[in-house]
Design a protein around this motif. Structure first.
Motif, PDB file in Angstrom:
ATOM      1  N   THR A  13       0.836  -1.205   0.000  1.00 42.21           N
ATOM      2  CA  THR A  13       0.000   0.000   0.000  1.00 42.21           C
ATOM      3  C   THR A  13       0.870   1.253   0.000  1.00 42.21           C
ATOM      4  O   THR A  13       0.597   2.199  -0.743  1.00 42.21           O
ATOM      5  CB  THR A  13      -0.953   0.005   1.206  1.00 42.21           C
ATOM      6  N   VAL A  14       1.902   1.264   0.833  1.00 44.09           N
ATOM      7  CA  VAL A  14       2.809   2.419   0.866  1.00 44.09           C
ATOM      8  C   VAL A  14       3.452   2.601  -0.498  1.00 44.09           C
ATOM      9  O   VAL A  14       3.491   3.710  -1.041  1.00 44.09           O
ATOM     10  CB  VAL A  14       3.894   2.252   1.956  1.00 44.09           C
ATOM     11  N   LYS A  15       3.932   1.517  -1.073  1.00 44.67           N
ATOM     12  CA  LYS A  15       4.587   1.585  -2.386  1.00 44.67           C
ATOM     13  C   LYS A  15       3.603   2.090  -3.450  1.00 44.67           C
ATOM     14  O   LYS A  15       3.940   2.944  -4.269  1.00 44.67           O
ATOM     15  CB  LYS A  15       5.127   0.208  -2.768  1.00 44.67           C
ATOM     16  N   HIS A  16       2.390   1.579  -3.420  1.00 44.44           N
ATOM     17  CA  HIS A  16       1.370   1.990  -4.384  1.00 44.44           C
ATOM     18  C   HIS A  16       1.006   3.471  -4.204  1.00 44.44           C
ATOM     19  O   HIS A  16       0.708   4.176  -5.177  1.00 44.44           O
ATOM     20  CB  HIS A  16       0.138   1.092  -4.244  1.00 44.44           C
ATOM     21  N   SER A  17       1.064   3.938  -2.942  1.00 47.86           N
ATOM     22  CA  SER A  17       0.700   5.334  -2.670  1.00 47.86           C
ATOM     23  C   SER A  17       1.716   6.322  -3.254  1.00 47.86           C
ATOM     24  O   SER A  17       1.412   7.498  -3.396  1.00 47.86           O
ATOM     25  CB  SER A  17       0.555   5.579  -1.166  1.00 47.86           C
ATOM     26  N   LEU A  18       2.890   5.836  -3.604  1.00 44.75           N
ATOM     27  CA  LEU A  18       3.876   6.711  -4.244  1.00 44.75           C
ATOM     28  C   LEU A  18       3.406   7.120  -5.631  1.00 44.75           C
ATOM     29  O   LEU A  18       3.742   8.197  -6.113  1.00 44.75           O
ATOM     30  CB  LEU A  18       5.238   6.018  -4.321  1.00 44.75           C
ATOM     31  N   ILE A  19       2.621   6.255  -6.259  1.00 47.93           N
ATOM     32  CA  ILE A  19       2.074   6.533  -7.595  1.00 47.93           C
ATOM     33  C   ILE A  19       0.660   7.103  -7.485  1.00 47.93           C
ATOM     34  O   ILE A  19       0.295   8.032  -8.195  1.00 47.93           O
ATOM     35  CB  ILE A  19       2.065   5.245  -8.455  1.00 47.93           C
ATOM     36  N   HIS A  20      -0.110   6.528  -6.569  1.00 48.38           N
ATOM     37  CA  HIS A  20      -1.502   6.942  -6.341  1.00 48.38           C
ATOM     38  C   HIS A  20      -1.655   7.341  -4.873  1.00 48.38           C
ATOM     39  O   HIS A  20      -2.037   6.513  -4.041  1.00 48.38           O
ATOM     40  CB  HIS A  20      -2.465   5.804  -6.692  1.00 48.38           C
ATOM     41  N   PRO A  21      -1.363   8.585  -4.537  1.00 46.07           N
ATOM     42  CA  PRO A  21      -1.359   9.017  -3.132  1.00 46.07           C
ATOM     43  C   PRO A  21      -2.650   8.728  -2.366  1.00 46.07           C
ATOM     44  O   PRO A  21      -2.603   8.502  -1.151  1.00 46.07           O
ATOM     45  CB  PRO A  21      -1.101  10.520  -3.220  1.00 46.07           C
ATOM     46  N   ALA A  22      -3.770   8.695  -3.042  1.00 47.35           N
ATOM     47  CA  ALA A  22      -5.052   8.508  -2.347  1.00 47.35           C
ATOM     48  C   ALA A  22      -5.160   7.158  -1.647  1.00 47.35           C
ATOM     49  O   ALA A  22      -5.924   7.037  -0.679  1.00 47.35           O
ATOM     50  CB  ALA A  22      -6.204   8.671  -3.333  1.00 47.35           C
ATOM     51  N   VAL A  23      -4.400   6.157  -2.068  1.00 53.41           N
ATOM     52  CA  VAL A  23      -4.516   4.843  -1.420  1.00 53.41           C
ATOM     53  C   VAL A  23      -3.926   4.842  -0.006  1.00 53.41           C
ATOM     54  O   VAL A  23      -4.201   3.927   0.771  1.00 53.41           O
ATOM     55  CB  VAL A  23      -3.896   3.694  -2.260  1.00 53.41           C
ATOM     56  N   PHE A  24      -3.167   5.874   0.324  1.00 51.68           N
ATOM     57  CA  PHE A  24      -2.608   5.967   1.677  1.00 51.68           C
ATOM     58  C   PHE A  24      -3.716   6.042   2.728  1.00 51.68           C
ATOM     59  O   PHE A  24      -3.518   5.643   3.873  1.00 51.68           O
ATOM     60  CB  PHE A  24      -1.674   7.181   1.780  1.00 51.68           C
ATOM     61  N   ILE A  25      -4.888   6.492   2.324  1.00 49.82           N
ATOM     62  CA  ILE A  25      -6.024   6.587   3.245  1.00 49.82           C
ATOM     63  C   ILE A  25      -6.385   5.220   3.825  1.00 49.82           C
ATOM     64  O   ILE A  25      -6.902   5.124   4.937  1.00 49.82           O
ATOM     65  CB  ILE A  25      -7.258   7.256   2.562  1.00 49.82           C
ATOM     66  N   ASN A  26      -6.089   4.147   3.090  1.00 44.98           N
ATOM     67  CA  ASN A  26      -6.356   2.802   3.610  1.00 44.98           C
ATOM     68  C   ASN A  26      -5.543   2.521   4.866  1.00 44.98           C
ATOM     69  O   ASN A  26      -6.033   1.874   5.801  1.00 44.98           O
ATOM     70  CB  ASN A  26      -6.068   1.746   2.544  1.00 44.98           C
ATOM     71  N   LEU A  27      -4.300   2.991   4.890  1.00 42.69           N
ATOM     72  CA  LEU A  27      -3.463   2.822   6.083  1.00 42.69           C
ATOM     73  C   LEU A  27      -4.004   3.679   7.229  1.00 42.69           C
ATOM     74  O   LEU A  27      -4.041   3.240   8.380  1.00 42.69           O
ATOM     75  CB  LEU A  27      -2.013   3.187   5.768  1.00 42.69           C
ATOM     76  N   TYR A  28      -4.434   4.887   6.889  1.00 42.38           N
ATOM     77  CA  TYR A  28      -5.029   5.766   7.892  1.00 42.38           C
ATOM     78  C   TYR A  28      -6.276   5.101   8.489  1.00 42.38           C
ATOM     79  O   TYR A  28      -6.426   5.034   9.715  1.00 42.38           O
ATOM     80  CB  TYR A  28      -5.392   7.120   7.268  1.00 42.38           C
ATOM     81  N   ASP A  29      -7.159   4.619   7.636  1.00 42.79           N
ATOM     82  CA  ASP A  29      -8.398   3.998   8.118  1.00 42.79           C
ATOM     83  C   ASP A  29      -8.118   2.812   9.041  1.00 42.79           C
ATOM     84  O   ASP A  29      -8.828   2.600  10.018  1.00 42.79           O
ATOM     85  CB  ASP A  29      -9.260   3.531   6.941  1.00 42.79           C
ATOM     86  N   HIS A  30      -7.082   2.062   8.729  1.00 41.70           N
ATOM     87  CA  HIS A  30      -6.760   0.860   9.504  1.00 41.70           C
ATOM     88  C   HIS A  30      -6.079   1.199  10.837  1.00 41.70           C
ATOM     89  O   HIS A  30      -6.424   0.618  11.870  1.00 41.70           O
ATOM     90  CB  HIS A  30      -5.874  -0.073   8.678  1.00 41.70           C
ATOM     91  N   TYR A  31      -5.119   2.111  10.826  1.00 45.41           N
ATOM     92  CA  TYR A  31      -4.297   2.355  12.008  1.00 45.41           C
ATOM     93  C   TYR A  31      -4.694   3.574  12.850  1.00 45.41           C
ATOM     94  O   TYR A  31      -4.326   3.656  14.018  1.00 45.41           O
ATOM     95  CB  TYR A  31      -2.814   2.486  11.613  1.00 45.41           C
ATOM     96  N   ALA A  32      -5.416   4.509  12.301  1.00 47.10           N
ATOM     97  CA  ALA A  32      -5.747   5.738  13.035  1.00 47.10           C
ATOM     98  C   ALA A  32      -6.506   5.485  14.346  1.00 47.10           C
ATOM     99  O   ALA A  32      -6.191   6.141  15.347  1.00 47.10           O
ATOM    100  CB  ALA A  32      -6.515   6.711  12.147  1.00 47.10           C
ATOM    101  N   PRO A  33      -7.473   4.567  14.393  1.00 46.44           N
ATOM    102  CA  PRO A  33      -8.165   4.362  15.679  1.00 46.44           C
ATOM    103  C   PRO A  33      -7.223   3.943  16.813  1.00 46.44           C
ATOM    104  O   PRO A  33      -7.338   4.435  17.937  1.00 46.44           O
ATOM    105  CB  PRO A  33      -9.192   3.269  15.367  1.00 46.44           C
ATOM    106  N   GLY A  34      -6.278   3.068  16.531  1.00 46.47           N
ATOM    107  CA  GLY A  34      -5.319   2.642  17.554  1.00 46.47           C
ATOM    108  C   GLY A  34      -4.368   3.754  17.942  1.00 46.47           C
ATOM    109  O   GLY A  34      -4.048   3.931  19.130  1.00 46.47           O
ATOM    110  N   VAL A  35      -3.903   4.517  16.961  1.00 46.41           N
ATOM    111  CA  VAL A  35      -3.011   5.644  17.249  1.00 46.41           C
ATOM    112  C   VAL A  35      -3.768   6.692  18.061  1.00 46.41           C
ATOM    113  O   VAL A  35      -3.222   7.274  19.005  1.00 46.41           O
ATOM    114  CB  VAL A  35      -2.423   6.241  15.948  1.00 46.41           C
ATOM    115  N   TYR A  36      -5.034   6.904  17.748  1.00 48.59           N
ATOM    116  CA  TYR A  36      -5.853   7.849  18.515  1.00 48.59           C
ATOM    117  C   TYR A  36      -5.965   7.397  19.978  1.00 48.59           C
ATOM    118  O   TYR A  36      -5.792   8.189  20.899  1.00 48.59           O
ATOM    119  CB  TYR A  36      -7.245   8.002  17.905  1.00 48.59           C
ATOM    120  N   ARG A  37      -6.275   6.129  20.177  1.00 45.91           N
ATOM    121  CA  ARG A  37      -6.415   5.596  21.540  1.00 45.91           C
ATOM    122  C   ARG A  37      -5.112   5.803  22.315  1.00 45.91           C
ATOM    123  O   ARG A  37      -5.107   6.270  23.450  1.00 45.91           O
ATOM    124  CB  ARG A  37      -6.779   4.111  21.500  1.00 45.91           C
TER     125      ARG A  37
END
Length: 163
Positions: A13-37
């Motif tokens: 996903t990180v590698k793909h986001s270098l070409i298509h930045p919008a896919v980085f949101i998938n990492l945000y959606d997955h990890y943001a709740p834990g980082v918030y907590r």
């Protein structure tokens, strides 16, 4: 389970986001709740959202530097979050003082910042030992020794604890 030489989904996903930045949101959606907590427990609700935003923005801007060969994405983002949290020392200190008063102990507040980071990444961040070590840039063995000392110090400071 991934093979050691096979990239993880996060890495792809990180590698793909270098070409298509919008896919980085998938990492945000997955990890943001834990980082918030994790951020909420360390600096409180007023700053937790800001910590999450700053952490993911920094990760996004530095995504070219990410290498799944040396660190998992989860460890990487929590390491970034820990460094962002360290830029709010007064908020974190206030949070720990309040918690210390509520718990009747100064154990957590009395730890050094590296000890506290190690302990909190594993307890509040719920990171496995190996990923907490990666997030802090140290070996698993070194982190184990540090956590043993930290737990001894905490136990020694809790009133009525068995020594």
């Amino acid at each position: 389970m991934n093979c050691p030489n096979q990239p993880s989904d996060d890495s792809l996903t990180v590698k793909h986001s270098l070409i298509h930045p919008a896919v980085f949101i998938n990492l945000y959606d997955h990890y943001a709740p834990g980082v918030y907590r994790y951020a909420f427990l360390r600096v409180g609700g007023d700053l937790a959202d800001e910590v999450v935003v700053r952490s993911f923005l920094k990760a996004f801007r530095q995504r070219r530097l990410f290498s799944s060969r040396s660190i998992s994405f989860q460890a990487w983002i929590y390491g970034i979050a820990s460094r962002v949290i360290s830029s709010y020392p007064h908020a974190e200190a206030k949070r720990f003082r309040t918690m210390s008063q509520e718990l009747g102990t100064t154990a957590l507040y009395s730890l050094g910042s590296r000890e506290r980071d190690a302990f909190l990444l594993m307890t509040w961040g719920r990171l496995p030992l190996s990923e907490a070590a990666q997030a802090l840039g140290m070996s698993t063995e070194r982190l184990e020794r540090r956590l043993d000392r930290t737990l001894q110090r905490i136990t020694n400071r809790i009133p009525g604890s068995v020594r």
